[in-house]
Design an enzyme around this catalytic site. Structure first.
Site, PDB file in Angstrom:
ATOM      1  N   ASP A 114       0.849  -1.184   0.000  1.00  0.00           N
ATOM      2  CA  ASP A 114       0.000   0.000   0.000  1.00  0.00           C
ATOM      3  C   ASP A 114       0.892   1.243   0.000  1.00  0.00           C
ATOM      4  OD1 ASP A 114      -2.850   0.929   0.174  1.00  0.00           O
ATOM      5  OD2 ASP A 114      -1.918   2.127   1.747  1.00  0.00           O
TER       6      ASP A 114
HETATM    7  C1  TTP Z   1       2.897   8.615  -5.586  1.00  0.00           C
HETATM    8  C2  TTP Z   1       2.629   7.639  -6.701  1.00  0.00           C
HETATM    9  C3  TTP Z   1       1.688   6.633  -6.561  1.00  0.00           C
HETATM   10  N1  TTP Z   1       1.447   5.764  -7.590  1.00  0.00           N
HETATM   11  C4  TTP Z   1       0.443   4.701  -7.462  1.00  0.00           C
HETATM   12  C5  TTP Z   1       0.970   3.392  -6.889  1.00  0.00           C
HETATM   13  C6  TTP Z   1      -0.282   2.689  -6.443  1.00  0.00           C
HETATM   14  O1  TTP Z   1      -0.796   1.932  -7.546  1.00  0.00           O
HETATM   15  C7  TTP Z   1      -1.235   3.835  -6.127  1.00  0.00           C
HETATM   16  C8  TTP Z   1      -1.522   3.908  -4.648  1.00  0.00           C
HETATM   17  O2  TTP Z   1      -2.647   3.175  -4.344  1.00  0.00           O
HETATM   18  P1  TTP Z   1      -2.642   1.789  -3.573  1.00  0.00           P
HETATM   19  O3  TTP Z   1      -3.906   1.733  -2.771  1.00  0.00           O
HETATM   20  O4  TTP Z   1      -1.351   1.579  -2.855  1.00  0.00           O
HETATM   21  O5  TTP Z   1      -2.692   0.695  -4.731  1.00  0.00           O
HETATM   22  P2  TTP Z   1      -3.765   0.450  -5.866  1.00  0.00           P
HETATM   23  O6  TTP Z   1      -5.158   0.713  -5.375  1.00  0.00           O
HETATM   24  O7  TTP Z   1      -3.332   1.185  -7.120  1.00  0.00           O
HETATM   25  O8  TTP Z   1      -3.566  -1.090  -6.167  1.00  0.00           O
HETATM   26  P3  TTP Z   1      -3.778  -2.360  -5.203  1.00  0.00           P
HETATM   27  O9  TTP Z   1      -4.358  -1.886  -3.878  1.00  0.00           O
HETATM   28  O10 TTP Z   1      -4.718  -3.242  -5.942  1.00  0.00           O
HETATM   29  O11 TTP Z   1      -2.404  -2.952  -5.046  1.00  0.00           O
HETATM   30  O12 TTP Z   1      -0.597   5.046  -6.547  1.00  0.00           O
HETATM   31  C9  TTP Z   1       2.147   5.856  -8.776  1.00  0.00           C
HETATM   32  O13 TTP Z   1       1.912   5.061  -9.709  1.00  0.00           O
HETATM   33  N2  TTP Z   1       3.093   6.832  -8.910  1.00  0.00           N
HETATM   34  C10 TTP Z   1       3.374   7.736  -7.938  1.00  0.00           C
HETATM   35  O14 TTP Z   1       4.255   8.595  -8.127  1.00  0.00           O
END
Ligand code: TTP
Length: 247
Positions: A114
Site C-alpha cells: 500500500d
Molecule cells: C505517488 C505515486 C503513486 N502511484 C500509485 C501506486 C499505487 O498503484 C497507487 C496507490 O494506491 P494503492 O492503494 O497503494 O494501490 P492500488 O489501489 O493502485 O492497487 P492495489 O491496492 O490493488 O495494489 O498510486 C504511482 O503510480 N506513482 C506515484 O508517483
C-alpha cells in the site's frame, strides 16, 4: 443426538471461516518434507499495473493476481505509517483467504503493498475527482512530502513479513496553469497523492531521498530481499535470462 454430543457440536461451531484449509494442510505436509514441496508460487494481491511491471523488471512473474476490495478508509487519528501497514496487511490477508482452497495456488507466497502520500500527519488518498486531485497538487506544490509504501509478504506457512519504506520527495512550485494542465492529462487517476512520478509529474520533482520504485508502488530492493530471504527463487529467473540471450 445426546445432550453431550449437542454440547460438543455447539462448542465446535464458529462464525469464522473454516480454518482447516488446503493451504494449512499443505503447510503441515511441507514442514515435514520440504524437499517434496511443489514449485514455489507467488500471488500478487494487487490490481496495480505498476506493481506488476516493477516485479517484471526484476524477473518476477506472479502466478496469479488476487486484488482485494477491502475498506481502505483511515481510522480517526490514524497516522500514515500505521495506516499503510494496516492496509497492506489487510490486502495480503484477504488474498491469502481467497486462495486458501485453490489447488493451483493454495500454498503460494502472497505479496501486497500500500502506498500513501503524507504531508505531516495528513494522509493524501487517491483523489476521487478533479477537485480532490487539484487540492492534492496545491498542497504538494513547493514543499516536501513523504511517500510511504508498506509491503506485506505472507509465506506458504503463514508467517507474516512486513516492511515500510519511507521516501522524501520535494516538488517545485506548481503554477495554477501547470496544475490545470496536469489535471487535464488524467494521469492523477488511481495514484496516491494525485500524481505519478513515473509520468508527467516526474518534472515536478526537485529532490528525492529514498526509493524511487517505492514511490511508483513497490520498493524493489526490499521486496526482492524479503522474498529471497524467505526462500522464493528470484535469481533463477536472472540466470535463465542470460541463457536465453547468450550474446
Ligand atoms: C505517488 C505515486 C503513486 N502511484 C500509485 C501506486 C499505487 O498503484 C497507487 C496507490 O494506491 P494503492 O492503494 O497503494 O494501490 P492500488 O489501489 O493502485 O492497487 P492495489 O491496492 O490493488 O495494489 O498510486 C504511482 O503510480 N506513482 C506515484 O508517483
Amino acid at each position: 443426538m445426546t445432550a453431550k454430543a449437542a454440547f460438543l457440536t455447539a462448542l465446535s461451531r464458529t462464525d469464522h471461516p473454516r480454518r482447516d484449509t488446503l493451504r494449512r494442510e499443505l503447510a503441515k505436509e511441507n514442514a515435514g518434507q520440504p524437499e517434496n514441496a511443489a514449485r514455489p508460487t507467488l500471488v500478487l494481491a494487487s490490481a496495480s499495473p505498476r506493481r506488476l511491471m516493477l516485479l517484471s523488471q526484476v524477473g518476477i512473474e506472479p502466478d496469479a493476481l488476487r486484488p482485494s476490495s477491502i475498506d481502505e478508509s483511515a481510522r480517526r487519528g490514524e497516522m500514515p505509517r500505521a495506516y499503510a501497514a494496516r492496509i497492506a496487511r489487510m490486502k495480503a490477508e484477504a488474498a491469502r483467504d481467497q486462495i486458501a482452497n485453490d489447488k493451483d495456488i493454495a500454498s503460494a507466497y502472497v505479496l501486497a503493498a500500500d502506498t500513501v502520500v503524507a504531508v505531516g500527519r495528513r494522509i493524501l488518498m487517491k483523489p476521487s475527482n478533479i477537485e480532490e486531485a487539484a487540492n492534492c497538487l496545491q498542497l504538494l506544490s513547493g514543499r516536501a512530502h513523504r511517500v510511504l509504501t508498506s509491503v506485506c509478504l505472507i509465506t506458504p506457512d503463514d508467517r507474516i513479513r512486513h516492511k515500510i519504506v519511507d521516501t522524501r520527495v520535494r516538488f517545485k512550485h506548481l503554477a495554477r496553469e501547470e496544475i490545470e494542465s496536469y489535471i487535464a492529462s488524467r494521469e492523477w487517476r488511481g495514484k496516491a497523492g494525485g500524481y505519478a512520478i513515473q509520468g508527467l509529474a516526474g518534472c515536478f520533482v526537485q529532490k528525492l531521498v529514498g526509493s524511487y520504485t517505492s514511490v511508483v508502488g513497490l520498493p524493489l530492493t526490499e521486496v526482492v530481499t524479503m522474498l529471497a530471504g524467505e526462500g522464493f527463487p528470484i535469481h533463477f529467473a536472472w540466470v535463465r535470462a542470460a541463457e536465453l540471450d547468450p550474446t
